[in-house]
Scaffold this active site. Structure first.
Site, PDB file in Angstrom:
ATOM      1  NE  ARG A  42      -2.022  -1.375   3.526  1.00 16.41           N
ATOM      2  CZ  ARG A  42      -2.260  -0.925   4.749  1.00 16.41           C
ATOM      3  NH1 ARG A  42      -3.329  -0.218   5.009  1.00 16.41           N
ATOM      4  NH2 ARG A  42      -1.432  -1.205   5.738  1.00 16.41           N
ATOM      5  CG  ASN A  60      -3.672  -4.404   4.025  1.00 16.63           C
ATOM      6  OD1 ASN A  60      -3.233  -4.359   2.887  1.00 16.63           O
ATOM      7  ND2 ASN A  60      -2.887  -4.325   5.084  1.00 16.63           N
TER       8      ASN A  60
END
Length: 121
Positions: A42, A60
């Site tokens: 990320r 997530n």
């Protein structure tokens, strides 16, 4: 030797995302599967998106995937999708599912951010 035009005319101008015509912006949902959590996926995706002038978010998911909603011009979005297939060095990407976002679900994003997972959202 070929003669290439200089990038000075309006046809070669790079528009900041905020001034790009709304009709040229695309919004897509990405679901990235594989070893994509715990490998800085990320964070590095956010860096790549910012470099490409793409806005939106990523987070997530509890099933081990990374989900992202990304908004930008077609060329930069294609470049980000290509990046998603590779990810950061420790990632092992198995698949990148690209989905169109329905026009009635499209929001406008000012920047690219990393979100925490929120059940039911």
């Amino acid at each position: 030797m070929q003669n290439h035009p200089e990038p000075h005319g309006p046809e070669n101008a790079i528009l900041p995302l905020a001034t790009a015509p709304a009709a040229e912006l695309r919004t897509i949902r990405l679901l990235i599967s594989g070893r994509v959590q715990g490998v800085f996926y990320r964070a590095t995706m956010a860096e790549a998106a910012q470099q490409l002038n793409i806005t939106g978010w990523c987070r997530n998911l509890p099933d081990g995937r990374v989900e992202a909603i990304v908004q930008g011009l077609a060329g930069p979005l294609d470049a980000l999708i290509a990046w998603c297939h590779q990810g950061p060095p420790k990632a092992q990407v198995h698949a990148v599912d690209v989905q169109a976002v329905a026009s009635d679900e499209v929001a406008s994003y000012a920047q690219f951010v990393i979100l925490a997972y929120q059940p039911g959202v």
